[in-house]
Write an enzyme that holds these catalytic residues in place. Sequence first.
Site: not given
Ligand code: NCD
Ligand code: ZN
Length: 346
Positions: A137, A14, A16, A248, A175, A100
């Site tokens: 999520h 996971h 970003h 995450d 998460h 997702k």
């Molecule tokens: C994530 C993001 O910034 O894209 N933020 C987070 O707090 N984890 C989005 C997410 O996974 O919820």
């Molecule tokens: Zn995330």
Amino acid sequence: MTKSITLRRPDDWHLHLRDGAMLQGILPETSRDFARAIIMPNLVPPVVTGADAQAYRDRILAALPEGDQFEPLMTLYLTEGTDPEDLAAAAASGLIKAVKLYPAGATTNSHGGVRDFDKVRGVLEKMAEIGLPLCMHGEVVDHDVDIFDREAVFIDKVLEPIRRATPGLPVVMEHITTKNGVDYVRSAEKDLAATITTHHLVINRNHILVGGIKPHYYCLPVAKREEHRLALREAATSGDARFFLGTDSAPHIDALKEHACGCAGCFTATNTMSILAHVFEEDGALDRLENFTSLNGPAYYRLPVNDGTLTLVKGEEPVVYPAKIETGAGPVTVFDPGYPLYWRVA
Ligand code: NCD
Ligand code: ZN
């Protein structure tokens, strides 16, 4: 005495990566240690179709530092308008590895997510038929539900009904932050797994709020009470194949974290492996670190484990990580576990 441990090269289930200058700046922080990652599709606009995923994959590969071997495992952002056939074609070609689901309004760039779960019924049935995992999520967004209860309520009100209505649908609870999440995963006979982040093994809600508000510890789902952190530690270090690493790692520039309405997300890509070695050693579970970072995830996704290895060495002096990663989009603060780290990637 130097201690060391060698693992199969880890994956991040996971992650970003964003886009443009941010992608360029932070991708090396992941590709240095990780062989593959499940790439979150919450861009603006989101990655909705197979064509979007193909184009985003190409941008990620173009941003990769020369010599790094890294495979982005793409996902689609589920909307109420997602075409089951486009999704099935993207899965059949091997382009996407998961879909997702963001409940609309739950987190960063989730406004295009799902409001009415009945509207995605056909897509979920298609996914069950082809065995494509749904990454969820897991938080409800009702205004009358306390933010610290959103995960537990989601399990009862959304997740359990969806799983009951869609037998065979592989679901990853993303998460997880609660003992409720751990217990729910353990109660399932099959098809259910969960990712656990690095930061949720380290912080509880006091870290965010005691002694002044710490915006760099604010993420979603928000960290909970200590008893929940301990349940996550126990699950992650247990070796149980249903739990695996999904960092995450979610970069936001400092100006947007240190703000009157700060963004959610902890950026852990840089020091995740050092922190995990520390955590697993502290819990007497170094021999199970590889299960969490390198074996359980591929088994769930039915992918081979990585050929390469990664060695962690424990030194006498703390490892110094940069406090921030300077990107073309602005500086991004690296997650601070609050204690010195002695394990480093060799
Ligand atoms: C994530 C993001 O910034 O894209 N933020 C987070 O707090 N984890 C989005 C997410 O996974 O919820
Ligand atoms: Zn995330």
